[in-house]
Design a protein around this motif. Structure first.
Motif, PDB file in Angstrom:
ATOM      1  N   GLU A  63     -13.467  -4.362   1.366  1.00  0.00           N
ATOM      2  CA  GLU A  63     -14.402  -3.252   1.356  1.00  0.00           C
ATOM      3  C   GLU A  63     -14.308  -2.170   2.842  1.00  0.00           C
ATOM      4  O   GLU A  63     -14.124  -3.334   3.713  1.00  0.00           O
ATOM      5  CB  GLU A  63     -15.561  -3.968   1.191  1.00  0.00           C
ATOM      6  N   GLY A  64     -15.509  -1.393   2.370  1.00  0.00           N
ATOM      7  CA  GLY A  64     -15.020  -0.841   4.352  1.00  0.00           C
ATOM      8  C   GLY A  64     -13.919  -0.075   4.047  1.00  0.00           C
ATOM      9  O   GLY A  64     -12.667  -0.536   3.405  1.00  0.00           O
ATOM     10  N   PRO A  65     -13.100   0.131   5.603  1.00  0.00           N
ATOM     11  CA  PRO A  65     -12.138   0.611   6.362  1.00  0.00           C
ATOM     12  C   PRO A  65     -10.810  -0.511   5.928  1.00  0.00           C
ATOM     13  O   PRO A  65     -11.724  -1.297   6.193  1.00  0.00           O
ATOM     14  CB  PRO A  65     -12.410   0.646   7.407  1.00  0.00           C
ATOM     15  N   LYS A  66      -9.755  -0.045   5.407  1.00  0.00           N
ATOM     16  CA  LYS A  66      -9.095  -0.703   4.463  1.00  0.00           C
ATOM     17  C   LYS A  66      -8.019  -1.467   6.357  1.00  0.00           C
ATOM     18  O   LYS A  66      -7.856  -2.814   6.180  1.00  0.00           O
ATOM     19  CB  LYS A  66      -7.930  -0.417   4.089  1.00  0.00           C
ATOM     20  N   TRP A  67      -8.308  -0.515   6.594  1.00  0.00           N
ATOM     21  CA  TRP A  67      -7.347  -0.269   8.265  1.00  0.00           C
ATOM     22  C   TRP A  67      -7.997  -0.245   8.830  1.00  0.00           C
ATOM     23  O   TRP A  67      -8.272   1.288   9.271  1.00  0.00           O
ATOM     24  CB  TRP A  67      -5.524   0.174   7.835  1.00  0.00           C
ATOM     25  N   LEU A 117      -1.863   2.231  -2.821  1.00  0.00           N
ATOM     26  CA  LEU A 117      -1.930   1.621  -1.594  1.00  0.00           C
ATOM     27  C   LEU A 117      -1.616   2.879  -1.061  1.00  0.00           C
ATOM     28  O   LEU A 117      -2.003   3.429   0.442  1.00  0.00           O
ATOM     29  CB  LEU A 117      -1.200   0.666  -1.289  1.00  0.00           C
ATOM     30  N   ILE A 118      -0.373   3.106  -1.358  1.00  0.00           N
ATOM     31  CA  ILE A 118       0.268   4.895  -0.261  1.00  0.00           C
ATOM     32  C   ILE A 118      -0.870   5.658  -0.220  1.00  0.00           C
ATOM     33  O   ILE A 118      -1.169   6.557   0.456  1.00  0.00           O
ATOM     34  CB  ILE A 118       1.787   4.613  -0.780  1.00  0.00           C
ATOM     35  N   HIS A 119      -1.546   5.909  -1.718  1.00  0.00           N
ATOM     36  CA  HIS A 119      -1.990   7.164  -1.996  1.00  0.00           C
ATOM     37  C   HIS A 119      -3.569   6.350  -0.634  1.00  0.00           C
ATOM     38  O   HIS A 119      -3.941   7.556  -0.577  1.00  0.00           O
ATOM     39  CB  HIS A 119      -2.624   6.934  -3.104  1.00  0.00           C
ATOM     40  N   GLU A 120      -3.960   5.309  -0.777  1.00  0.00           N
ATOM     41  CA  GLU A 120      -4.940   5.244   0.216  1.00  0.00           C
ATOM     42  C   GLU A 120      -4.972   5.394   1.251  1.00  0.00           C
ATOM     43  O   GLU A 120      -5.549   5.842   2.239  1.00  0.00           O
ATOM     44  CB  GLU A 120      -5.442   3.326  -0.245  1.00  0.00           C
ATOM     45  N   PHE A 121      -3.620   4.556   1.911  1.00  0.00           N
ATOM     46  CA  PHE A 121      -3.173   4.990   3.033  1.00  0.00           C
ATOM     47  C   PHE A 121      -3.324   6.360   3.740  1.00  0.00           C
ATOM     48  O   PHE A 121      -3.370   6.780   4.157  1.00  0.00           O
ATOM     49  CB  PHE A 121      -1.613   4.573   3.115  1.00  0.00           C
ATOM     50  N   SER A 122      -2.648   7.350   2.941  1.00  0.00           N
ATOM     51  CA  SER A 122      -3.328   9.202   2.886  1.00  0.00           C
ATOM     52  C   SER A 122      -4.187   9.099   2.815  1.00  0.00           C
ATOM     53  O   SER A 122      -4.522   9.895   3.992  1.00  0.00           O
ATOM     54  CB  SER A 122      -2.508   9.713   1.814  1.00  0.00           C
ATOM     55  N   LEU A 123      -5.024   8.702   2.207  1.00  0.00           N
ATOM     56  CA  LEU A 123      -6.507   9.356   2.266  1.00  0.00           C
ATOM     57  C   LEU A 123      -7.712   8.743   3.305  1.00  0.00           C
ATOM     58  O   LEU A 123      -7.701   9.866   4.033  1.00  0.00           O
ATOM     59  CB  LEU A 123      -7.586   8.738   0.278  1.00  0.00           C
ATOM     60  N   GLU A 124      -7.355   6.983   4.157  1.00  0.00           N
ATOM     61  CA  GLU A 124      -8.311   6.847   5.186  1.00  0.00           C
ATOM     62  C   GLU A 124      -7.391   7.615   6.641  1.00  0.00           C
ATOM     63  O   GLU A 124      -8.049   7.576   7.230  1.00  0.00           O
ATOM     64  CB  GLU A 124      -7.654   5.476   4.740  1.00  0.00           C
ATOM     65  N   THR A 125      -5.624   7.724   6.167  1.00  0.00           N
ATOM     66  CA  THR A 125      -5.625   8.610   6.907  1.00  0.00           C
ATOM     67  C   THR A 125      -5.648   9.962   7.551  1.00  0.00           C
ATOM     68  O   THR A 125      -5.006  10.665   8.295  1.00  0.00           O
ATOM     69  CB  THR A 125      -4.101   7.669   7.420  1.00  0.00           C
ATOM     70  N   SER A 126      -6.231  10.617   6.482  1.00  0.00           N
ATOM     71  CA  SER A 126      -6.262  12.243   6.779  1.00  0.00           C
ATOM     72  C   SER A 126      -7.313  13.015   7.373  1.00  0.00           C
ATOM     73  O   SER A 126      -6.886  14.045   8.103  1.00  0.00           O
ATOM     74  CB  SER A 126      -7.228  12.415   4.552  1.00  0.00           C
ATOM     75  N   TRP A 127      -7.596  11.771   8.752  1.00  0.00           N
ATOM     76  CA  TRP A 127      -8.642  12.854   9.467  1.00  0.00           C
ATOM     77  C   TRP A 127      -7.599  13.067  10.407  1.00  0.00           C
ATOM     78  O   TRP A 127      -8.376  13.175  11.580  1.00  0.00           O
ATOM     79  CB  TRP A 127      -9.473  11.814   9.929  1.00  0.00           C
ATOM     80  N   ILE A 128      -6.550  12.264  11.473  1.00  0.00           N
ATOM     81  CA  ILE A 128      -6.223  11.723  12.312  1.00  0.00           C
ATOM     82  C   ILE A 128      -5.458  13.528  12.909  1.00  0.00           C
ATOM     83  O   ILE A 128      -5.808  14.261  13.880  1.00  0.00           O
ATOM     84  CB  ILE A 128      -4.699  11.213  11.728  1.00  0.00           C
TER      85      ILE A 128
END
Length: 237
Positions: free
Chosen positions: A79-83, A143-154
């Motif tokens: 839940e929340g930010p994964k990383w 998981l890679i899709h979620e990583f891409s999504l969660e770091t799309s702000w950088i």
């Protein structure tokens, strides 16, 4: 003539039997050769391939259990930010030290995900019809899709800096190992969307990839095709 006819009529059945037998033997030989040729051209199971001719997936993970252990470690929070060790740097990318810490955490996780992905991909390529391999590949792909999504702000946050501040950031000695990447980000300024739009693009990635994956599964594993016939009438699997 009658004597010849009589003798011929006597030996004819024997000749016919001999010819039939020789023809049958020839046909059987032909069929056997065709079967052998087909068998030679057919794909073989992985366990039939000599060990030295297989790719060494054990160089990545000794067994599927060790792969799953690494996957669980990389999955992050439910839940929340994964990383959170990545998201905590939001709004701080004007500071060289924060950027360096972000890159360190980001690249460490990225390398793990890539290793997990390569292993799962190779195992799936061993047998595209194996449900376990399909499931594992699906897990790491998600998981890679979620990583891409969660770091799309950088990248949008880097480019939210004006050009002078961005160039000053790149020039900082703490970011020397990452200068090439940052310069590349800078060149993408005209083609980078806002953080919200980049997140939307990342969200669409998995959906847009679904049809390609479905086609691959059908084409490479589930569908069977008749042999192709060349101009000489020979069949090729």
């Amino acid at each position: 003539m009658r004597l010849f006819a009589t003798r011929f009529s006597t030996i004819l059945p024997g000749l016919l039997i001999l010819l039939a037998a020789s023809r049958g033997e020839g046909m059987n030989t032909l069929k056997t050769n065709q079967i052998k040729e087909k068998e030679e051209n057919m794909p073989v199971a992985r366990n039939e391939i000599p060990t030295q001719d297989r790719w060494n997936v054990e160089a990545l993970y000794l067994n599927p259990d060790s792969w799953k252990e690494d996957l669980l470690k990389a999955k992050g929070n439910a839940e929340g930010p994964k990383w959170p060790n990545l998201s905590e740097f939001k709004g701080k990318l004007h500071d060289p030290k924060s950027v360096a810490n972000l890159f360190e955490s980001y690249l460490e996780l990225q390398r793990t995900l890539e290793k997990l992905h390569v292993y799962a991909h190779l195992r799936l390529d061993e047998d595209l019809g194996n449900d376990v391999f399909k499931s594992d590949f699906g897990l790491i792909s998600t998981l890679i899709h979620e990583f891409s999504l969660e770091t799309s702000w950088i990248e949008p946050e880097f480019l939210s800096l004006d050009e002078d501040k961005f160039q000053k950031l790149i020039a900082d000695s703490a970011l020397t190992p990452y200068r090439f990447y940052l310069e590349k980000v800078g060149r993408m300024r005209p083609h980078t969307l806002s953080p919200e739009q980049e997140e939307l693009m990342a969200l669409s990635g998995k959906a847009l990839d679904t049809s390609y994956r479905a086609f691959g599964s059908l084409n490479n594993a589930d569908l069977t095709f008749k042999p192709a016939v060349d101009s000489k009438g020979q069949e090729h699997p």
